[in-house]
Scaffold this motif. Sequence first.
Motif, mmCIF file in Angstrom:
data_model
loop_
_atom_site.group_PDB
_atom_site.id
_atom_site.type_symbol
_atom_site.label_atom_id
_atom_site.label_comp_id
_atom_site.label_asym_id
_atom_site.label_seq_id
_atom_site.Cartn_x
_atom_site.Cartn_y
_atom_site.Cartn_z
ATOM 1 N N LYS A 2 14.068 -4.262 10.155
ATOM 2 C CA LYS A 2 12.896 -4.219 8.743
ATOM 3 C C LYS A 2 11.763 -5.500 8.742
ATOM 4 C CE LYS A 2 13.692 -0.601 6.173
ATOM 5 N NZ LYS A 2 14.667 0.255 6.504
ATOM 6 N N LYS A 34 3.042 -5.556 4.512
ATOM 7 C CA LYS A 34 3.162 -5.372 3.502
ATOM 8 C C LYS A 34 3.164 -3.910 2.406
ATOM 9 C CE LYS A 34 -1.446 -8.240 3.009
ATOM 10 N NZ LYS A 34 -2.458 -8.364 2.828
ATOM 11 N N ARG A 35 3.504 -4.164 1.297
ATOM 12 C CA ARG A 35 4.501 -2.450 1.234
ATOM 13 C C ARG A 35 3.108 -1.904 0.582
ATOM 14 N NH1 ARG A 35 10.257 -2.883 1.243
ATOM 15 N NH2 ARG A 35 8.977 0.271 1.249
ATOM 16 N N GLY A 36 2.931 -0.438 0.764
ATOM 17 C CA GLY A 36 3.096 0.484 -0.297
ATOM 18 C C GLY A 36 1.525 0.419 1.186
ATOM 19 N N ARG A 80 -1.660 -0.297 3.725
ATOM 20 C CA ARG A 80 -2.018 -1.640 3.213
ATOM 21 C C ARG A 80 -1.595 -2.058 4.387
ATOM 22 N NH1 ARG A 80 0.417 -5.205 -1.183
ATOM 23 N NH2 ARG A 80 -1.198 -6.540 -1.120
ATOM 24 N N THR A 81 -1.932 -3.333 5.264
ATOM 25 C CA THR A 81 -1.727 -4.417 6.016
ATOM 26 C C THR A 81 -1.904 -5.606 6.230
ATOM 27 O OG1 THR A 81 -1.441 -3.917 8.590
ATOM 28 C CG2 THR A 81 -4.040 -2.707 7.885
ATOM 29 N N SER A 92 2.057 -0.293 6.990
ATOM 30 C CA SER A 92 3.366 0.055 5.881
ATOM 31 C C SER A 92 2.443 1.760 5.405
ATOM 32 C CB SER A 92 2.266 -0.125 4.477
ATOM 33 O OG SER A 92 3.936 0.330 3.465
ATOM 34 N N TRP A 134 6.098 6.672 3.106
ATOM 35 C CA TRP A 134 7.920 6.824 3.875
ATOM 36 C C TRP A 134 8.197 5.973 4.492
ATOM 37 C CZ3 TRP A 134 5.157 11.347 2.871
ATOM 38 C CH2 TRP A 134 4.619 11.918 3.897
ATOM 39 N N ASN A 135 9.525 5.372 4.292
ATOM 40 C CA ASN A 135 9.858 4.479 5.550
ATOM 41 C C ASN A 135 10.773 4.975 6.385
ATOM 42 O OD1 ASN A 135 9.000 1.757 4.164
ATOM 43 N ND2 ASN A 135 10.564 1.987 3.303
#
Length: 289
Positions: free
Chosen positions: A2, A6-8, A11-12, A136, A139-140
């Motif tokens: 991974k 940045k999470r969310g 976001r970048t 970001s 979903w991952n």
Amino acid sequence: MKLPLKRGFGRTDRIDEWWKGPTAMAAYLGLMIVYATWRGFMEADFWIFSELGYSAGVGHGAGTMAIEEHGSHVLSPLFSPLIIPGENSWIPRELQWLSPAMFILIFPAGFRATCYYYRKAYYRVFFHQPTGCAVSKPWNEYSGETGLFVVQNLHRIFMYVALIYMPILTWDFLLSINLDSEHSGLEIFNPEIVTVGSVVLLINVLMLSGYTFGCHAFRHVVGGGANKWTGRPMNRIKYMMWRVSTYLNENHKDWALYSLFWVMFTDFYIWACTDPLFGWTDMILWGGP
Ligand code: FES
């Protein structure tokens, strides 16, 4: 592995305006889908649509599907080949309340929906797989083209069907430059009438040819698995076709986007020339009745 993103959602660390391209693409594809759906339903005879269209199935002629004012026949590609239940097809008369577009649009729509380029585009803008490079997403996980998405493998089959549409649309163009009264045979090099509508149809055939013959699957059919390009005439023909397909394939994205626009524009032009709401006239450029 991974990456340290940045999470969310959205976001970048990127400082460019990365969202502009995907937003424009979402708006463009969304507009095209809504327009095609609207037009397909407009010629149906049920619910609110019975007030809007002039479906050929209930004796109103070609409605907004074709311009027939000069004795020629300029048919919208969204309704071609024109299938009227109970009259020119094996589809029973009881289905006349459906729009003719509903019998045929599944194939071009399937061709485009499973196209490698469109897949890339709509996976990004509608499914956020991914939202953008180093951006970001909501979903991952990405599970690939599994589950329902295995239908994407039908692209080659849709491509074969799309090839059948090319002579049909060319025939529509020929009908548009020949008058009904002279139907002893269709003349290609000796047209009887040329209207703006016929030119629009011709451009549509050319744009769709550029898109279809540059398809990755078509390129593979003509060039895949071939070890020899010389010698037998068939090898040389395959080589020529592969060269043309490769040339078109290099700009497949442009062919995909512009040809989609032109199909919709062609339909809109025909709608505008047949609906008093717009009051457009299909101008004669040459010849005439
Ligand atoms: S890959 Fe786009 S039409 Fe086949």
